[in-house]
Enzyme design. Structure first.
Site: not given
Lengths: 545, 545
Positions: B204, B210, B265-266, B351, B382, B510
């Protein structure tokens, strides 16, 4: 097995309850301020790994009581029993000798060690032939792709190791198929050429439902591509003890490597189950991987409790699970190649210690294995870290951080390192209401608005984490890392008084699945299920029309 | 926001506490025996999904009290507020209108809907050009591979959808890069040809650390491969609001699709963030995906509480978290293409609801979001299912089961279905000491040995699970499934009294990361950290020499 005192009966248990009451609201920064050596004292190193456990809700005296607990529980005796082949897997009356798989000498287990050596030699020959591109398929093409078909321990370990050692990979690509959902195999085969593809069928019994179903589908794919039945031996290897079943499938004895009943699936990557890894990175690297684990074994067996990495990490697990009621444990590797590490650890810890009775069959009155989860950093920071910082649950974290990258992008890697250290520090320091308010006013909010918003920015802090570092992730440190968590799991099992090497809880589901499969296939029409299952079976049948 | 009663102040809270005391040791089989309609009554359907919640520790009267709780909490009003654009994200003073992104009409939000439609039209043109192979790179080659660079919501949603819709995929392969660890991008680029590769930069702000680091590395890779700066527009698209930053990067405005601050975002996969999905499966399929979500939206908004899927699932979440102290929730898709669904849900739920204060800033006295985890079945069987069956934690499970497979391997798929239904049933029925003893004696053990071993085979049962089925996993049912969990998350936020749409807890990390990065880079040598962080920074510096 003679009845032993349960964890809650040990004298140190009471002392630890008192320590926990004192420490539950402790300030971690306060603990650092009170002891200028804390950052040095609460660290330990072994086998190329460095553990910093200073950011835990732990005082020197609480740690001393945890070490007392270990002594009272006879952990040292239990460690010795593991290495000397005692039947620590008491419900199946056998030893758990995964350490022998990476040993460089027999250490009292000479007969078994001889078998291990023989298997290693055969495995080395097979692996090197493929690694060097000397293994050809039915049409004479060199094998370039190897698909390991296995599930659980026959999948998670080799899958992790191959991915983690990608910087060391040779020319053969290894793939992993485990799910009985046919999409798993089909997606993997989509871009491969049968003439240059080989399969490893990994199943001790050669009867594992998922593995056999995928194995048969792979066999058909190979035959449809043009291989003859007689040529299947060029494309199929097996890791199994059921030589007859393998032979019936089309895999001759010389293509089979052994497994042993004294190694559990989740501890088996060091055996021939690791064949795909050895093919991917070559035998020298695979040997370094074994040597790294052996170095951790020696540390685990010979080090005093107060500097014993696996034991210290296990005591922290017990500390939070029992005395702080933490029901989960987070593992965050800040290395993309370790992104599957939490998956591997889920089996290791939750299958080993997800038990509700003691090794001698008594129901336990305390919590055992927590849920282990996590993902590679920094990805989780944009996902679930919100809950780590501001949720209502206690989530102890292990950060895992190789200090150097194999890529040439050192500058970008620094961002990764900074983020890892910052997350660990942030969990500890948090943010007070005052700091939050000031931060908001600095951004231009008036006093009222800042006061209204500030509670949402508050972070309680004092959330514990360990940082495990290594110079870089290579075969040796990877081996040490896996062995570290194996032994941590074993120590926790000792403390919880459970058998970490059986898994009786997975049996019944298989039986019921067979019954239901009979109903789906129409071979068993008797309704022996509950009303909900009957209804779901009907739903499925209706959807097939 | 005016102060509202917290969950624990609502009248139904007390009633639910009493129900929970009665039901905590209830026999699920007993509940089925007492009510022959239970398997029908405790089910609900919507938008192609079917929910069976009959195997829960729930009586009709407890369910009634849960529905009372929803009413007392004003959930219906909250649902309406979501759709009508009220500022449900109160700390950021804006609406959360992800439902508008999949709507077929404005429903009162006409201005915003016009923007959505305009963006959809531009997105369709871009996606179809790539989907049809009409988009060429700097050398004239057709683009065959698209790499989405984003993190968090700009990664997890599109990554999941592309993988889940693999059976519908066209000719373009979509890849996803998110981690700042340079290995993520480098591994992805290793087998790709720059001339036929395009990137979507999804951020955005166009400032996400990243994403920007990976974007710049991708840009260099493209330039080194032979593209000129002027040709970058053939290889880079962006989803962003920062048009200037995109332009500076080399992405012209006509290559940029918008995001809006009224979508988190999510919750953004329905917007241009889903561009890579639309490229992978084509616009028709992407439209079906939106339509499936819209069908769930309409169900959510218009259905009575007692048959409202998202609300019912949310009430179950609250029920176990608050009244049974469950701190985790397991999601097990029995479909390989949904193997990333738990990752997506981790962000969505943890979140959104990993919060410790109410929307109006009061500290809560009850637990909020549990840890959500899981994996694709049968793989977990398993691995961690041992803990589900015999561990000491309460782990409510959602099984997700498409009844048909897109593969031709119907027989193998039946095994998958049988395993799914069997796991759900096994969790419920468990195995008594008597049954365990008998089973062992049938295997030939004598009475003494059977009695000693039997406690290890005992499974307490009465462990709750839901089963969500659909005829098959296709764009429509996938859209409905994601919307179901979105709305479940929102309802739980309403009940917990929290704002599910902010994420203040990720901010501080951050800031601290930037400080530490300065120290690693040598541009900030002042020691402002704690002793442990200082020591780890020194460890890193020493490892660089």
């Amino acid at each position: 097995m003679t009845a032993r005192a349960l964890l809650s009966d040990l004298p140190a248990y009471t002392a630890l309850k008192e320590h926990a009451v004192k420490l539950q609201y402790a300030s971690l920064e306060g603990l650092f301020n009170a002891d200028s050596n804390r950052a040095d004292t609460f660290t330990a190193s072994a086998a190329g790994l460095h553990l910093d456990y200073s950011k835990h809700l732990l005082s020197s005296s609480a740690l001393a009581s945890l070490l007392d607990l270990a002594e009272q529980a006879g952990v040292q005796h239990g460690i010795e029993a593991l290495f000397t082949g005692a039947h620590v897997n008491n419900t199946e009356d056998r030893p758990a000798l995964h350490t022998l798989l990476r040993a460089s000498s027999g250490g009292g287990q000479e007969d078994r060690f001889l078998e291990v050596q023989r298997a290693r030699e055969r495995m080395q020959v097979m692996a090197q032939k493929l690694y060097r591109g000397e293994h050809t398929g039915y049409s004479g093409k060199t094998i370039t792709d190897v698909i390991n078909i296995g599930i659980g321990g026959s999948d998670l370990g080799p899958r992790l190791v191959t991915q983690a050692l990608k910087p060391f990979q040779g020319t053969v690509q290894c793939h992993y198929v485990s799910n009985v959902d046919p999409a798993d195999l089909l997606d993997t085969l989509a871009n491969l050429d049968a003439a240059s593809t080989a399969f490893i069928i990994c199943s001790k019994s050669f009867r594992t439902e998922e593995t056999l179903a995928n194995g048969l589908a792979a066999r058909n794919w190979m035959l449809n591509a043009g291989a003859t039945t007689a040529q299947l031996d060029k494309h199929f290897l097996a890791v199994t003890t059921n030589l007859q079943a393998a032979r019936d499938f089309g895999i001759p004895e010389e293509n089979c490597l052994p497994m042993w009943d004294w190694v559990g699936g989740r501890y088996s990557v060091w055996s021939a189950v690791g064949l795909s890894c050895a093919i991917a990175v070559g035998w020298d690297r695979f040997s370094e991987f074994l040597a790294g684990a052996e170095a951790m074994d020696q540390h685990f067996r010979n080090s005093a409790a107060h500097c014993n990495l696996p034991l210290l990490m296990s005591l922290l697990e017990i500390w939070y699970c029992i005395f702080f009621h933490a029901s989960n444990h987070v593992v965050l590797p800040y290395d993309h190649s370790l992104q599957r590490f939490p998956d591997f650890l889920q089996q290791l810890t939750m299958e080993s210690n997800g038990k509700r009775v003691s090794a001698d069959g008594r129901e336990l009155d305390y919590a055992t294995a927590p849920v282990l989860w996590g993902s590679a950093g920094t990805m989780g920071q944009h996902s679930f870290h919100q809950l780590l910082h501001q949720g209502t649950l206690l989530c102890p974290v292990d950060f895992i951080l190789p200090l150097n990258t194999h890529t040439k992008a050192a500058q970008q890697h620094r961002i990764l390192v900074a983020n890892c250290l910052a997350q660990s520090r942030t969990l500890m320091v948090g943010r007070s209401l005052e700091d939050a308010t000031n931060a908001l006013m600095k951004r231009g909010l008036d006093e009222d608005k800042a006061a209204t918003l500030a509670p949402h920015l508050v972070m309680p802090g004092n959330r514990p984490s360990s940082v495990i570092t290594m110079a870089s992730l290579d075969p040796g440190t990877l081996g040490a890392l896996l062995a570290l968590y194996e032994h941590r799991t074993y120590c926790s099992g000792l403390l919880w008084r459970i058998n970490s090497f059986d898994q009786w809880g997975v049996e019944l589901g298989k039986e019921i699945s067979t019954e239901i499969l009979g109903q789906l296939a129409g071979t068993n029409d008797g309704s022996t299920m509950d009303a909900a299952t009957d209804r779901l079976i009907k739903l499925w049948k209706d959807a097939q029309r």
